[in-house]
Design a protein around this motif. Structure first.
Motif, PDB file in Angstrom:
ATOM      1  N   GLU A 141     -13.133   5.130  -1.173  1.00 43.21           N
ATOM      2  CA  GLU A 141     -12.241   6.174  -0.689  1.00 43.21           C
ATOM      3  C   GLU A 141     -12.250   7.400  -1.575  1.00 43.21           C
ATOM      4  OE1 GLU A 141      -8.187   5.289  -2.974  1.00 43.21           O
ATOM      5  OE2 GLU A 141      -8.218   6.163  -1.015  1.00 43.21           O
TER       6      GLU A 141
ATOM      7  N   LEU B 144      -2.528   0.872   6.267  1.00 41.24           N
ATOM      8  CA  LEU B 144      -1.081   1.050   6.236  1.00 41.24           C
ATOM      9  C   LEU B 144      -0.599   1.781   7.486  1.00 41.24           C
ATOM     10  CD1 LEU B 144       1.678   0.941   4.775  1.00 41.24           C
ATOM     11  CD2 LEU B 144       1.045   3.128   3.709  1.00 41.24           C
TER      12      LEU B 144
ATOM     13  N   GLU C 292      -1.710   9.848  10.101  1.00 42.01           N
ATOM     14  CA  GLU C 292      -1.801  10.439   8.766  1.00 42.01           C
ATOM     15  C   GLU C 292      -0.887  11.652   8.665  1.00 42.01           C
ATOM     16  OE1 GLU C 292      -5.940  11.360   8.858  1.00 42.01           O
ATOM     17  OE2 GLU C 292      -6.492   9.525   7.798  1.00 42.01           O
TER      18      GLU C 292
ATOM     19  N   CYS D 296      -8.966   7.956   4.770  1.00 46.20           N
ATOM     20  CA  CYS D 296      -9.024   6.938   3.718  1.00 46.20           C
ATOM     21  C   CYS D 296      -8.870   5.554   4.358  1.00 46.20           C
ATOM     22  CB  CYS D 296      -7.907   7.188   2.700  1.00 46.20           C
ATOM     23  SG  CYS D 296      -7.608   5.799   1.594  1.00 46.20           S
TER      24      CYS D 296
ATOM     25  N   LYS E 211      -0.995   9.577  -3.033  1.00 47.28           N
ATOM     26  CA  LYS E 211      -2.124  10.341  -2.515  1.00 47.28           C
ATOM     27  C   LYS E 211      -1.656  11.470  -1.609  1.00 47.28           C
ATOM     28  CE  LYS E 211      -6.028   8.684  -1.580  1.00 47.28           C
ATOM     29  NZ  LYS E 211      -7.069   8.004  -0.809  1.00 47.28           N
ATOM     30  N   ALA E 212      -0.622  11.219  -0.814  1.00 49.01           N
ATOM     31  CA  ALA E 212      -0.093  12.269   0.058  1.00 49.01           C
ATOM     32  C   ALA E 212       0.491  13.401  -0.784  1.00 49.01           C
ATOM     33  CB  ALA E 212       0.969  11.693   0.996  1.00 49.01           C
TER      34      ALA E 212
ATOM     35  N   ARG F 192       0.971   3.775  -3.243  1.00 48.78           N
ATOM     36  CA  ARG F 192      -0.326   4.409  -3.414  1.00 48.78           C
ATOM     37  C   ARG F 192      -0.535   5.505  -2.375  1.00 48.78           C
ATOM     38  NH1 ARG F 192      -4.830   3.892  -1.128  1.00 48.78           N
ATOM     39  NH2 ARG F 192      -6.737   3.963  -2.314  1.00 48.78           N
ATOM     40  N   ALA F 193      -0.154   5.224  -1.125  1.00 49.69           N
ATOM     41  CA  ALA F 193      -0.299   6.212  -0.059  1.00 49.69           C
ATOM     42  C   ALA F 193       0.614   7.418  -0.312  1.00 49.69           C
ATOM     43  CB  ALA F 193       0.011   5.579   1.289  1.00 49.69           C
TER      44      ALA F 193
ATOM     45  N   TYR G 132      -7.580  11.970   1.480  1.00 49.86           N
ATOM     46  CA  TYR G 132      -6.351  11.496   2.116  1.00 49.86           C
ATOM     47  C   TYR G 132      -6.654  11.173   3.573  1.00 49.86           C
ATOM     48  CZ  TYR G 132      -1.799  11.326   4.257  1.00 49.86           C
ATOM     49  OH  TYR G 132      -0.724  10.914   4.978  1.00 49.86           O
TER      50      TYR G 132
ATOM     51  N   ASN H  36      -5.554   3.730   3.290  1.00 43.50           N
ATOM     52  CA  ASN H  36      -4.380   4.300   3.947  1.00 43.50           C
ATOM     53  C   ASN H  36      -4.359   3.963   5.433  1.00 43.50           C
ATOM     54  OD1 ASN H  36      -3.530   5.450   1.570  1.00 43.50           O
ATOM     55  ND2 ASN H  36      -4.014   7.541   2.153  1.00 43.50           N
ATOM     56  N   THR H  37      -5.520   3.952   6.048  1.00 43.00           N
ATOM     57  CA  THR H  37      -5.607   3.656   7.476  1.00 43.00           C
ATOM     58  C   THR H  37      -5.006   2.297   7.789  1.00 43.00           C
ATOM     59  OG1 THR H  37      -7.533   5.076   7.750  1.00 43.00           O
ATOM     60  CG2 THR H  37      -7.205   3.371   9.409  1.00 43.00           C
TER      61      THR H  37
ATOM     62  N   LEU I  96       0.801  -1.218   0.000  1.00 49.37           N
ATOM     63  CA  LEU I  96       0.000   0.000   0.000  1.00 49.37           C
ATOM     64  C   LEU I  96       0.839   1.276   0.000  1.00 49.37           C
ATOM     65  CD1 LEU I  96      -2.743  -1.064   2.583  1.00 49.37           C
ATOM     66  CD2 LEU I  96      -2.875  -1.095   0.090  1.00 49.37           C
TER      67      LEU I  96
END
Length: 101
Positions: A92, A33, A41, A27, A10-11, A6-7, A24, A30-31, A3
């Protein structure tokens, strides 16, 4: 860490203001991860903000967070075999206002 790329993307989009309808903060993908890594975050966002490239984000994780390899393997396994991950990824993309329906 499946992940992670991808994270990071998005960041970076969140920082640049180009995230569009995606979210973001909060999500669910992401959570997974961030919980696995034991970070917030905001900590991740700051790491991405200060890292010139993706490898430097990974280095930050390995140096400061020191993720448990067993937890990473479990997360990767869960993502690989989670039949709902595509649904979560689609969800998401909704903004908070569209989730009120």
């Amino acid at each position: 860490m499946m992940l992670l790329p991808r994270a990071i993307d998005k960041a970076r989009a969140n920082i640049a203001g180009t995230l569009g309808e995606y979210v973001y903060c909060g999500c669910p993908v992401n959570t997974q991860l961030f919980e696995t890594l034991g970070i917030t975050e905001d900590e991740f966002l700051e790491a991405v903000r200060t890292a010139p490239n993706d490898q430097d984000v990974a280095t930050w994780i390995h140096e400061r967070v020191r993720p448990d390899p067993a937890r990473i393997a479990e997360m990767n396994q869960r993502v690989t075999h989670d039949s709902h991950i595509e649904d979560i990824a689609r969800e998401e993309g909704y903004t908070a206002s569209s989730q009120r329906h």
